[in-house]
Enzyme design. Structure first.
Site, PDB file in Angstrom:
ATOM      1  N   ASP A   1       0.864  -1.186   0.000  1.00  0.00           N
ATOM      2  CA  ASP A   1       0.000   0.000   0.000  1.00  0.00           C
ATOM      3  C   ASP A   1       0.895   1.228   0.000  1.00  0.00           C
ATOM      4  O   ASP A   1       1.956   1.233   0.641  1.00  0.00           O
ATOM      5  CB  ASP A   1      -0.878  -0.007   1.269  1.00  0.00           C
ATOM      6  CG  ASP A   1      -2.098   0.893   1.158  1.00  0.00           C
ATOM      7  OD1 ASP A   1      -3.225   0.378   1.243  1.00  0.00           O
ATOM      8  OD2 ASP A   1      -1.924   2.118   0.997  1.00  0.00           O
TER       9      ASP A   1
ATOM     10  N   LEU B   1      -0.113   4.113   1.150  1.00  0.00           N
ATOM     11  CA  LEU B   1      -0.630   4.929   2.255  1.00  0.00           C
ATOM     12  C   LEU B   1      -1.192   6.274   1.780  1.00  0.00           C
ATOM     13  O   LEU B   1      -1.304   7.204   2.565  1.00  0.00           O
ATOM     14  CB  LEU B   1       0.439   5.142   3.354  1.00  0.00           C
ATOM     15  CG  LEU B   1       0.996   3.872   3.992  1.00  0.00           C
ATOM     16  CD1 LEU B   1       2.011   4.210   5.094  1.00  0.00           C
ATOM     17  CD2 LEU B   1      -0.126   3.010   4.594  1.00  0.00           C
TER      18      LEU B   1
ATOM     19  N   ARG C   1     -29.898  13.400  -6.314  1.00  0.00           N
ATOM     20  CA  ARG C   1     -28.601  13.606  -6.984  1.00  0.00           C
ATOM     21  C   ARG C   1     -28.670  12.992  -8.366  1.00  0.00           C
ATOM     22  O   ARG C   1     -29.203  11.876  -8.504  1.00  0.00           O
ATOM     23  CB  ARG C   1     -27.470  12.918  -6.198  1.00  0.00           C
ATOM     24  CG  ARG C   1     -27.108  13.624  -4.927  1.00  0.00           C
ATOM     25  CD  ARG C   1     -25.939  12.962  -4.249  1.00  0.00           C
ATOM     26  NE  ARG C   1     -26.214  11.561  -3.901  1.00  0.00           N
ATOM     27  CZ  ARG C   1     -25.522  10.848  -3.040  1.00  0.00           C
ATOM     28  NH1 ARG C   1     -24.489  11.393  -2.441  1.00  0.00           N
ATOM     29  NH2 ARG C   1     -25.828   9.598  -2.783  1.00  0.00           N
TER      30      ARG C   1
ATOM     31  N   TYR D   1     -14.916   6.134 -12.361  1.00  0.00           N
ATOM     32  CA  TYR D   1     -14.552   5.115 -11.373  1.00  0.00           C
ATOM     33  C   TYR D   1     -15.012   3.732 -11.860  1.00  0.00           C
ATOM     34  O   TYR D   1     -14.206   2.793 -11.981  1.00  0.00           O
ATOM     35  CB  TYR D   1     -15.183   5.454 -10.017  1.00  0.00           C
ATOM     36  CG  TYR D   1     -15.145   4.322  -9.029  1.00  0.00           C
ATOM     37  CD1 TYR D   1     -13.931   3.764  -8.621  1.00  0.00           C
ATOM     38  CD2 TYR D   1     -16.321   3.779  -8.491  1.00  0.00           C
ATOM     39  CE1 TYR D   1     -13.896   2.704  -7.722  1.00  0.00           C
ATOM     40  CE2 TYR D   1     -16.298   2.726  -7.597  1.00  0.00           C
ATOM     41  CZ  TYR D   1     -15.090   2.190  -7.205  1.00  0.00           C
ATOM     42  OH  TYR D   1     -15.055   1.143  -6.321  1.00  0.00           O
TER      43      TYR D   1
ATOM     44  N   ILE E   1     -30.754  13.483   3.192  1.00  0.00           N
ATOM     45  CA  ILE E   1     -31.355  12.436   2.351  1.00  0.00           C
ATOM     46  C   ILE E   1     -31.572  13.073   0.982  1.00  0.00           C
ATOM     47  O   ILE E   1     -32.273  14.077   0.858  1.00  0.00           O
ATOM     48  CB  ILE E   1     -32.715  11.976   2.925  1.00  0.00           C
ATOM     49  CG1 ILE E   1     -32.524  11.321   4.291  1.00  0.00           C
ATOM     50  CG2 ILE E   1     -33.398  11.023   1.952  1.00  0.00           C
ATOM     51  CD1 ILE E   1     -33.819  10.872   4.954  1.00  0.00           C
TER      52      ILE E   1
ATOM     53  N   LYS F   1     -12.720   0.428 -13.365  1.00  0.00           N
ATOM     54  CA  LYS F   1     -12.793  -0.931 -12.790  1.00  0.00           C
ATOM     55  C   LYS F   1     -13.171  -1.941 -13.871  1.00  0.00           C
ATOM     56  O   LYS F   1     -12.645  -3.058 -13.922  1.00  0.00           O
ATOM     57  CB  LYS F   1     -13.816  -0.950 -11.652  1.00  0.00           C
ATOM     58  CG  LYS F   1     -13.358  -0.220 -10.404  1.00  0.00           C
ATOM     59  CD  LYS F   1     -12.419  -1.100  -9.621  1.00  0.00           C
ATOM     60  CE  LYS F   1     -11.888  -0.433  -8.392  1.00  0.00           C
ATOM     61  NZ  LYS F   1     -11.097  -1.347  -7.563  1.00  0.00           N
TER      62      LYS F   1
ATOM     63  N   HIS G   1     -19.619   7.483   2.499  1.00  0.00           N
ATOM     64  CA  HIS G   1     -20.525   6.342   2.648  1.00  0.00           C
ATOM     65  C   HIS G   1     -21.577   6.605   3.732  1.00  0.00           C
ATOM     66  O   HIS G   1     -21.277   7.218   4.765  1.00  0.00           O
ATOM     67  CB  HIS G   1     -19.723   5.073   2.956  1.00  0.00           C
ATOM     68  CG  HIS G   1     -18.849   4.654   1.799  1.00  0.00           C
ATOM     69  ND1 HIS G   1     -17.560   4.214   1.932  1.00  0.00           N
ATOM     70  CD2 HIS G   1     -19.093   4.640   0.468  1.00  0.00           C
ATOM     71  CE1 HIS G   1     -17.046   3.937   0.742  1.00  0.00           C
ATOM     72  NE2 HIS G   1     -17.966   4.196  -0.162  1.00  0.00           N
TER      73      HIS G   1
ATOM     74  N   ALA H   1      -6.804   0.985  -4.875  1.00  0.00           N
ATOM     75  CA  ALA H   1      -7.500   1.749  -5.916  1.00  0.00           C
ATOM     76  C   ALA H   1      -7.859   3.109  -5.351  1.00  0.00           C
ATOM     77  O   ALA H   1      -7.834   3.320  -4.129  1.00  0.00           O
ATOM     78  CB  ALA H   1      -8.784   1.022  -6.334  1.00  0.00           C
TER      79      ALA H   1
ATOM     80  N   ARG I   1     -30.490   0.329  -1.115  1.00  0.00           N
ATOM     81  CA  ARG I   1     -29.184  -0.243  -1.478  1.00  0.00           C
ATOM     82  C   ARG I   1     -28.961  -1.575  -0.771  1.00  0.00           C
ATOM     83  O   ARG I   1     -29.603  -1.877   0.240  1.00  0.00           O
ATOM     84  CB  ARG I   1     -28.052   0.726  -1.058  1.00  0.00           C
ATOM     85  CG  ARG I   1     -28.075   2.062  -1.788  1.00  0.00           C
ATOM     86  CD  ARG I   1     -27.662   1.918  -3.241  1.00  0.00           C
ATOM     87  NE  ARG I   1     -27.663   3.182  -3.967  1.00  0.00           N
ATOM     88  CZ  ARG I   1     -28.686   3.664  -4.666  1.00  0.00           C
ATOM     89  NH1 ARG I   1     -29.831   2.997  -4.738  1.00  0.00           N
ATOM     90  NH2 ARG I   1     -28.598   4.810  -5.310  1.00  0.00           N
TER      91      ARG I   1
HETATM   92  N1  LIG Z   1     -16.039   0.550   0.184  1.00  0.00           N
HETATM   93  C1  LIG Z   1     -16.940   0.019  -0.649  1.00  0.00           C
HETATM   94  O1  LIG Z   1     -18.140  -0.042  -0.345  1.00  0.00           O
HETATM   95  C2  LIG Z   1     -16.502  -0.540  -1.997  1.00  0.00           C
HETATM   96  C3  LIG Z   1     -17.504  -0.898  -2.914  1.00  0.00           C
HETATM   97  C4  LIG Z   1     -17.103  -1.430  -4.149  1.00  0.00           C
HETATM   98  C5  LIG Z   1     -15.759  -1.646  -4.423  1.00  0.00           C
HETATM   99  N2  LIG Z   1     -14.806  -1.271  -3.512  1.00  0.00           N
HETATM  100  C6  LIG Z   1     -13.394  -1.510  -3.864  1.00  0.00           C
HETATM  101  O2  LIG Z   1     -12.754  -2.116  -2.762  1.00  0.00           O
HETATM  102  C7  LIG Z   1     -11.381  -1.688  -2.680  1.00  0.00           C
HETATM  103  C8  LIG Z   1     -11.087  -1.164  -1.286  1.00  0.00           C
HETATM  104  O3  LIG Z   1     -11.998  -0.107  -0.978  1.00  0.00           O
HETATM  105  P1  LIG Z   1     -11.907   0.639   0.422  1.00  0.00           P
HETATM  106  O4  LIG Z   1     -13.276   1.179   0.712  1.00  0.00           O
HETATM  107  O5  LIG Z   1     -11.246  -0.228   1.431  1.00  0.00           O
HETATM  108  O6  LIG Z   1     -10.976   1.862   0.027  1.00  0.00           O
HETATM  109  P2  LIG Z   1      -9.707   2.497   0.814  1.00  0.00           P
HETATM  110  O7  LIG Z   1      -9.456   3.823   0.187  1.00  0.00           O
HETATM  111  O8  LIG Z   1      -9.948   2.450   2.281  1.00  0.00           O
HETATM  112  O9  LIG Z   1      -8.520   1.493   0.429  1.00  0.00           O
HETATM  113  C9  LIG Z   1      -7.797   1.572  -0.770  1.00  0.00           C
HETATM  114  C10 LIG Z   1      -6.318   1.469  -0.422  1.00  0.00           C
HETATM  115  O10 LIG Z   1      -5.555   1.531  -1.647  1.00  0.00           O
HETATM  116  C11 LIG Z   1      -4.395   2.303  -1.397  1.00  0.00           C
HETATM  117  N3  LIG Z   1      -3.930   2.871  -2.665  1.00  0.00           N
HETATM  118  C12 LIG Z   1      -4.537   3.816  -3.427  1.00  0.00           C
HETATM  119  N4  LIG Z   1      -3.777   4.113  -4.508  1.00  0.00           N
HETATM  120  C13 LIG Z   1      -2.670   3.327  -4.431  1.00  0.00           C
HETATM  121  C14 LIG Z   1      -1.535   3.166  -5.244  1.00  0.00           C
HETATM  122  N5  LIG Z   1      -1.358   3.900  -6.361  1.00  0.00           N
HETATM  123  N6  LIG Z   1      -0.586   2.284  -4.868  1.00  0.00           N
HETATM  124  C15 LIG Z   1      -0.723   1.544  -3.726  1.00  0.00           C
HETATM  125  N7  LIG Z   1      -1.791   1.658  -2.917  1.00  0.00           N
HETATM  126  C16 LIG Z   1      -2.753   2.538  -3.258  1.00  0.00           C
HETATM  127  C17 LIG Z   1      -4.839   3.373  -0.414  1.00  0.00           C
HETATM  128  O11 LIG Z   1      -3.754   3.932   0.326  1.00  0.00           O
HETATM  129  C18 LIG Z   1      -5.817   2.597   0.468  1.00  0.00           C
HETATM  130  O12 LIG Z   1      -5.176   2.055   1.612  1.00  0.00           O
HETATM  131  C19 LIG Z   1     -11.203  -0.671  -3.791  1.00  0.00           C
HETATM  132  O13 LIG Z   1     -10.603  -1.317  -4.905  1.00  0.00           O
HETATM  133  C20 LIG Z   1     -12.625  -0.237  -4.125  1.00  0.00           C
HETATM  134  O14 LIG Z   1     -12.742   0.177  -5.467  1.00  0.00           O
HETATM  135  C21 LIG Z   1     -15.148  -0.718  -2.307  1.00  0.00           C
END
Ligand SMILES: NC(=O)c1ccc[n+]([C@@H]2O[C@H](COP(=O)([O-])OP(=O)(O)OC[C@H]3O[C@@H](n4cnc5c(N)ncnc54)[C@H](O)[C@@H]3O)[C@@H](O)[C@H]2O)c1
Length: 322
Positions: A31, A33, A281, A141, A205, A145, A187, A75, A219
């Protein structure tokens, strides 16, 4: 198995790492960070700080960690930001993802679990959404993906990579050790709980005239521990030799409306939650619910924490400790 988890300092990644370790896997965390938190990475994981776009760093980490499989969760993931700055989303989610895939190919790692999203479907014509329904992302976004999912398909055919793409609906809740800490937070459940805790003002809302049971958007929420369990099952299935696949990861069923989330949070926390009603929205579908039969059948996944009370209570408990 040895499993490398990218994005393991983030909300879901840290909990996936925690559950993989609890199931006996050896976990390495990767990561940069940029969004995550070093203290969210579980103690039992080896931590490597690095950017997905840094090929040399990835090569070195793969040499040291020698993973049997990778769970790719790193991501950028804010819908609104992706519309304002699509370049960032293509750079991290597509270019960064491809940099990882090329590094895996060079290192001979051929199993990958990918965090995809319901955003690949856009505004679907029917509910519940099935995996074979048309994909039509309505923001960069979701588009980024989907582009990576498609790359997985082509890499699979040509280079023998096997991948499971998990299209998450709304992840929510917390483990005993980690929970949601996004900045800015977008969220619903953490926003509602922050309002309950007095850390922010009224919850808005966005529209209460949708064709749902109480007029607010509906949802599909899935507890982050259930989500993590699906990754453990996907890693095991890849080890057993299953072919590449794509699964929705939502609890299915009736889902929950925004008002039901707020009312449940008020009951669970015993606090009153101020609410204002604003306009709809653009691009917010009335209902987004997963058909989850495929993942249940293929991986034997069964959500064990699907009750909204349970999801919200776990998030509230964690928020008060954090
Ligand atoms: N939270 C949700 O409800 C949800 C829903 C659908 C999909 N997702 C997917 O799940 C995954 C995790 O989501 P999350 O909510 O934990 O997000 P988050 O932002 O908490 O975690 C993503 C992590 O990726 C790291 N990161 C970002 N860019 C980076 C890079 N270039 N190199 C290395 N690390 C990098 C960030 O530092 C972070 O720790 C994501 O891929 C997101 O698209 C999440």
């Amino acid at each position: 198995m040895r499993v490398l988890v990218t994005g393991a300092a983030g909300y879901i990644g840290s909990i996936v790492a925690e559950v993989l370790i609890a199931r006996g896997h050896t976990v390495s965390a990767y990561d940069d960070l940029s969004e995550g938190h070093r203290d969210a990475v579980p103690d039992g994981a080896a931590f490597f700080q690095g950017d997905l776009l840094d090929r040399a760093r990835l090569d070195a980490v793969l040499r040291e960690a020698r993973p049997d499989a990778v769970v790719h969760m790193a991501a950028v993931c804010q819908v609104g930001e992706s519309v304002a700055d699509p370049a960032k989303y293509y750079r991290v989610n597509v270019l960064g993802g491809l940099t990882l895939l090329n590094a895996l190919r060079a290192a001979g790692v051929a199993r990958l679990v990918f965090s995809s999203t319901a955003a690949v479907y856009g505004e679907p014509a029917k509910q519940p959404i099935e995996e074979d329904d048309p994909t039509a992302p309505s923001n960069p976004y979701g588009e980024s993906k989907l582009a990576f999912e498609r790359a997985l398909g082509w890499y699979g055919g040509a280079y023998g990579l096997r991948a499971v793409s998990l299209r998450y609906f709304n992840a929510a809740g917390a483990s005993a050790n980690a929970g949601e800490r996004h900045e800015p937070e977008t969220h619903l459940i953490p926003l509602v709980l922050q309002a309950a805790a007095g850390r922010r003002g009224a919850v808005t809302i966005y529209g209460d005239d949708y064709p749902t049971r109480d007029g607010t958007c509906l949802r599909d929420y899935v507890h982050v521990l259930d989500l993590a369990e699906a990754h453990v099952l996907a890693v095991a299935a890849l080890a057993d030799g299953v072919a590449s696949a794509t699964y929705n990861l939502g609890c299915g069923g009736d889902g929950f409306t925004v008002r039901e989330v707020i009312d449940t949070a008020a009951r669970v926390t015993g606090r009153s939650i101020p609410v204002t009603v604003g306009p709809r929205r653009p691009g917010d579908p009335a209902i987004l619910v997963a058909a989850s039969a495929r993942v249940r059948r293929a991986l034997g996944w069964t959500p064990r924490h699907a009750a909204l009370d349970q999801i919200i209570r776990s998030a509230w408990t964690w928020m008060q400790r954090a």
